[in-house]
Design a protein around this motif. Structure first.
Motif, PDB file in Angstrom:
ATOM      1  N   HIS A   6      27.585  -8.506  63.592  1.00  0.00           N
ATOM      2  CA  HIS A   6      26.544  -9.443  63.179  1.00  0.00           C
ATOM      3  C   HIS A   6      25.865  -8.934  61.916  1.00  0.00           C
ATOM      4  CE1 HIS A   6      26.892 -11.729  66.855  1.00  0.00           C
ATOM      5  NE2 HIS A   6      26.005 -12.576  66.374  1.00  0.00           N
ATOM      6  N   ALA A   7      25.504  -9.865  61.085  1.00  0.00           N
ATOM      7  CA  ALA A   7      24.831  -9.556  59.824  1.00  0.00           C
ATOM      8  C   ALA A   7      23.351  -9.325  60.074  1.00  0.00           C
ATOM      9  CB  ALA A   7      25.003 -10.723  58.861  1.00  0.00           C
ATOM     10  N   THR A   8      22.699  -8.874  59.041  1.00  0.00           N
ATOM     11  CA  THR A   8      21.246  -8.830  59.055  1.00  0.00           C
ATOM     12  C   THR A   8      20.757  -9.816  58.005  1.00  0.00           C
ATOM     13  OG1 THR A   8      21.136  -7.047  57.420  1.00  0.00           O
ATOM     14  CG2 THR A   8      21.167  -6.404  59.756  1.00  0.00           C
ATOM     15  N   SER A   9      19.533 -10.247  58.181  1.00  0.00           N
ATOM     16  CA  SER A   9      18.949 -11.131  57.182  1.00  0.00           C
ATOM     17  C   SER A   9      17.505 -10.722  56.961  1.00  0.00           C
ATOM     18  CB  SER A   9      19.039 -12.596  57.609  1.00  0.00           C
ATOM     19  OG  SER A   9      18.389 -12.811  58.827  1.00  0.00           O
ATOM     20  N   GLU A  10      17.070 -10.975  55.762  1.00  0.00           N
ATOM     21  CA  GLU A  10      15.725 -10.573  55.355  1.00  0.00           C
ATOM     22  C   GLU A  10      15.086 -11.736  54.614  1.00  0.00           C
ATOM     23  OE1 GLU A  10      14.346  -7.461  51.990  1.00  0.00           O
ATOM     24  OE2 GLU A  10      15.733  -6.674  53.505  1.00  0.00           O
ATOM     25  N   ASN A  15      11.216 -19.640  52.224  1.00  0.00           N
ATOM     26  CA  ASN A  15      12.540 -20.267  52.204  1.00  0.00           C
ATOM     27  C   ASN A  15      13.544 -19.590  51.273  1.00  0.00           C
ATOM     28  OD1 ASN A  15      11.944 -22.214  54.153  1.00  0.00           O
ATOM     29  ND2 ASN A  15      10.977 -23.520  52.616  1.00  0.00           N
ATOM     30  N   HIS A  16      13.514 -18.265  51.255  1.00  0.00           N
ATOM     31  CA  HIS A  16      14.481 -17.505  50.468  1.00  0.00           C
ATOM     32  C   HIS A  16      14.968 -16.350  51.337  1.00  0.00           C
ATOM     33  CE1 HIS A  16      16.344 -16.854  46.573  1.00  0.00           C
ATOM     34  NE2 HIS A  16      16.248 -15.561  46.838  1.00  0.00           N
ATOM     35  N   TRP A  17      16.277 -16.130  51.359  1.00  0.00           N
ATOM     36  CA  TRP A  17      16.884 -15.171  52.281  1.00  0.00           C
ATOM     37  C   TRP A  17      17.842 -14.218  51.585  1.00  0.00           C
ATOM     38  CZ3 TRP A  17      14.848 -15.384  56.978  1.00  0.00           C
ATOM     39  CH2 TRP A  17      14.244 -16.574  57.374  1.00  0.00           C
ATOM     40  N   LEU A  18      17.976 -13.041  52.175  1.00  0.00           N
ATOM     41  CA  LEU A  18      18.992 -12.072  51.795  1.00  0.00           C
ATOM     42  C   LEU A  18      19.821 -11.823  53.053  1.00  0.00           C
ATOM     43  CD1 LEU A  18      19.747 -10.413  49.295  1.00  0.00           C
ATOM     44  CD2 LEU A  18      18.356  -8.570  50.222  1.00  0.00           C
ATOM     45  N   PHE A 110      28.510  -6.857  51.549  1.00  0.00           N
ATOM     46  CA  PHE A 110      28.364  -8.234  51.111  1.00  0.00           C
ATOM     47  C   PHE A 110      26.906  -8.644  51.177  1.00  0.00           C
ATOM     48  CE2 PHE A 110      27.818 -12.677  52.311  1.00  0.00           C
ATOM     49  CZ  PHE A 110      28.443 -13.307  51.258  1.00  0.00           C
ATOM     50  N   VAL A 111      26.443  -9.305  50.119  1.00  0.00           N
ATOM     51  CA  VAL A 111      25.084  -9.836  50.071  1.00  0.00           C
ATOM     52  C   VAL A 111      25.156 -11.292  49.616  1.00  0.00           C
ATOM     53  CG1 VAL A 111      22.827  -9.679  48.937  1.00  0.00           C
ATOM     54  CG2 VAL A 111      24.061  -7.594  49.533  1.00  0.00           C
ATOM     55  N   ASN A 112      24.412 -12.135  50.319  1.00  0.00           N
ATOM     56  CA  ASN A 112      24.250 -13.529  49.899  1.00  0.00           C
ATOM     57  C   ASN A 112      22.747 -13.766  49.786  1.00  0.00           C
ATOM     58  OD1 ASN A 112      24.811 -16.787  51.432  1.00  0.00           O
ATOM     59  ND2 ASN A 112      24.575 -16.297  49.301  1.00  0.00           N
ATOM     60  N   GLU A 113      22.270 -13.916  48.563  1.00  0.00           N
ATOM     61  CA  GLU A 113      20.862 -14.204  48.313  1.00  0.00           C
ATOM     62  C   GLU A 113      20.770 -15.688  48.034  1.00  0.00           C
ATOM     63  OE1 GLU A 113      17.176 -12.695  45.520  1.00  0.00           O
ATOM     64  OE2 GLU A 113      19.177 -11.870  45.202  1.00  0.00           O
ATOM     65  N   GLY A 116      16.727 -21.777  51.330  1.00  0.00           N
ATOM     66  CA  GLY A 116      16.992 -22.605  52.496  1.00  0.00           C
ATOM     67  C   GLY A 116      16.066 -22.307  53.649  1.00  0.00           C
ATOM     68  N   SER A 117      16.127 -23.174  54.614  1.00  0.00           N
ATOM     69  CA  SER A 117      15.312 -23.052  55.826  1.00  0.00           C
ATOM     70  C   SER A 117      15.911 -21.999  56.754  1.00  0.00           C
ATOM     71  CB  SER A 117      15.272 -24.397  56.546  1.00  0.00           C
ATOM     72  OG  SER A 117      16.573 -24.700  57.041  1.00  0.00           O
ATOM     73  N   ASP A 118      15.221 -21.730  57.845  1.00  0.00           N
ATOM     74  CA  ASP A 118      15.760 -20.817  58.846  1.00  0.00           C
ATOM     75  C   ASP A 118      17.041 -21.399  59.445  1.00  0.00           C
ATOM     76  OD1 ASP A 118      15.603 -18.375  60.379  1.00  0.00           O
ATOM     77  OD2 ASP A 118      15.138 -19.654  62.103  1.00  0.00           O
ATOM     78  N   GLU A 119      17.109 -22.701  59.615  1.00  0.00           N
ATOM     79  CA  GLU A 119      18.322 -23.343  60.119  1.00  0.00           C
ATOM     80  C   GLU A 119      19.485 -23.136  59.146  1.00  0.00           C
ATOM     81  OE1 GLU A 119      18.716 -24.758  63.234  1.00  0.00           O
ATOM     82  OE2 GLU A 119      16.759 -23.814  63.487  1.00  0.00           O
ATOM     83  N   ASP A 120      19.217 -23.258  57.845  1.00  0.00           N
ATOM     84  CA  ASP A 120      20.242 -22.999  56.828  1.00  0.00           C
ATOM     85  C   ASP A 120      20.716 -21.550  56.915  1.00  0.00           C
ATOM     86  OD1 ASP A 120      20.013 -25.588  55.750  1.00  0.00           O
ATOM     87  OD2 ASP A 120      18.454 -24.953  54.340  1.00  0.00           O
ATOM     88  N   ARG A 121      19.775 -20.638  57.123  1.00  0.00           N
ATOM     89  CA  ARG A 121      20.114 -19.210  57.250  1.00  0.00           C
ATOM     90  C   ARG A 121      21.085 -18.999  58.399  1.00  0.00           C
ATOM     91  NH1 ARG A 121      18.442 -14.943  60.598  1.00  0.00           N
ATOM     92  NH2 ARG A 121      17.122 -16.403  61.730  1.00  0.00           N
ATOM     93  N   LEU A 122      20.784 -19.589  59.558  1.00  0.00           N
ATOM     94  CA  LEU A 122      21.653 -19.421  60.723  1.00  0.00           C
ATOM     95  C   LEU A 122      23.026 -20.040  60.477  1.00  0.00           C
ATOM     96  CD1 LEU A 122      19.047 -20.124  63.529  1.00  0.00           C
ATOM     97  CD2 LEU A 122      19.985 -17.894  62.848  1.00  0.00           C
ATOM     98  N   ASP A 123      23.060 -21.212  59.857  1.00  0.00           N
ATOM     99  CA  ASP A 123      24.337 -21.856  59.520  1.00  0.00           C
ATOM    100  C   ASP A 123      25.180 -20.943  58.632  1.00  0.00           C
ATOM    101  OD1 ASP A 123      23.478 -24.118  60.907  1.00  0.00           O
ATOM    102  OD2 ASP A 123      23.134 -25.320  59.097  1.00  0.00           O
ATOM    103  N   CYS A 124      24.541 -20.344  57.631  1.00  0.00           N
ATOM    104  CA  CYS A 124      25.271 -19.495  56.681  1.00  0.00           C
ATOM    105  C   CYS A 124      25.710 -18.184  57.308  1.00  0.00           C
ATOM    106  CB  CYS A 124      24.426 -19.246  55.440  1.00  0.00           C
ATOM    107  SG  CYS A 124      24.339 -20.716  54.419  1.00  0.00           S
ATOM    108  N   LEU A 125      24.876 -17.591  58.149  1.00  0.00           N
ATOM    109  CA  LEU A 125      25.294 -16.370  58.831  1.00  0.00           C
ATOM    110  C   LEU A 125      26.549 -16.628  59.658  1.00  0.00           C
ATOM    111  CD1 LEU A 125      21.816 -15.005  59.970  1.00  0.00           C
ATOM    112  CD2 LEU A 125      23.393 -13.868  58.379  1.00  0.00           C
ATOM    113  N   ALA A 126      26.558 -17.722  60.402  1.00  0.00           N
ATOM    114  CA  ALA A 126      27.736 -18.066  61.203  1.00  0.00           C
ATOM    115  C   ALA A 126      28.934 -18.362  60.303  1.00  0.00           C
ATOM    116  CB  ALA A 126      27.430 -19.261  62.100  1.00  0.00           C
ATOM    117  N   GLY A 127      28.690 -19.075  59.199  1.00  0.00           N
ATOM    118  CA  GLY A 127      29.778 -19.404  58.285  1.00  0.00           C
ATOM    119  C   GLY A 127      30.398 -18.178  57.657  1.00  0.00           C
TER     120      GLY A 127
END
Length: 171
Positions: A6-10, A15-18, A110-113, A116-127
């Motif tokens: 599992h990834a981590t997110s910050e 509405n901005h994520w790492l 890997f970093v994806n900055e 998006g919303s928290d829902e977008d964050r979860l979608d992208c982590l899974a993707g």
């Protein structure tokens, strides 16, 4: 298949994520570099690279073969066989940093900055998680058959990330 952790997110402001993954793969960095930076390599696990100018400042157009999403942007970092970074519409900054471990193993940081919303964050982590599993399969000689792709694995990962708390606030 290698295990993708599992990834981590910050959170980085409103509405901005790492998003971060660290992958330890049993392949030489040359094979990974090809998979991350060439149209043939990317098609096997991520997207069609309709445009990919493999140099700093070069144009990039990626078309996700599982969703039809098209993003455009530029190569924003390029250190041959070490760092490839694409900054594209919708997905933000996508950075792959390779580190050889011996002659037959590589770590990808890997970093994806992205916004998006928290829902977008979860979608992208899974993707991204699913795409990294597909990368491992492609490197093992089983590139993705996009015509047979379903969102079943993504949905399970999305549920998992929804219950897995991995958000840190930036200091």
């Amino acid at each position: 298949m290698s295990l993708v952790s599992h990834a981590t997110s910050e959170r980085r402001g409103e509405n901005h994520w790492l998003l971060r993954f660290e992958l330890h793969l049993p392949y030489a960095y040359e094979a990974l570099w090809h998979a991350l930076t060439t149209p043939d390599g990317l098609r096997g696990w991520l997207a069609a690279a309709d445009v990919l100018e493999r140099r700093l400042g070069g144009a990039v157009t990626l078309r996700w073969l599982n969703t039809g999403t098209v993003v455009t942007g530029h190569v924003t970092a390029w250190d041959v066989e070490r760092v490839a970074e694409y900054t594209v519409s919708e997905h933000g900054r996508i950075r792959f940093h390779l580190e050889a471990v011996g002659t037959d193993s590589t770590v990808i940081r890997f970093v994806n900055e992205r916004g998006g919303s928290d829902e977008d964050r979860l979608d992208c982590l899974a993707g991204w998680h699913e795409h990294f599993e597909l990368l491992d399969a492609a490197l093992a000689g089983r590139p993705t058959d996009w015509s047979a792709w379903t969102d079943t694995r993504w949905a399970r990962l999305r549920e998992s990330y929804g219950s897995f708390t991995s958000v840190r606030k930036a200091s």
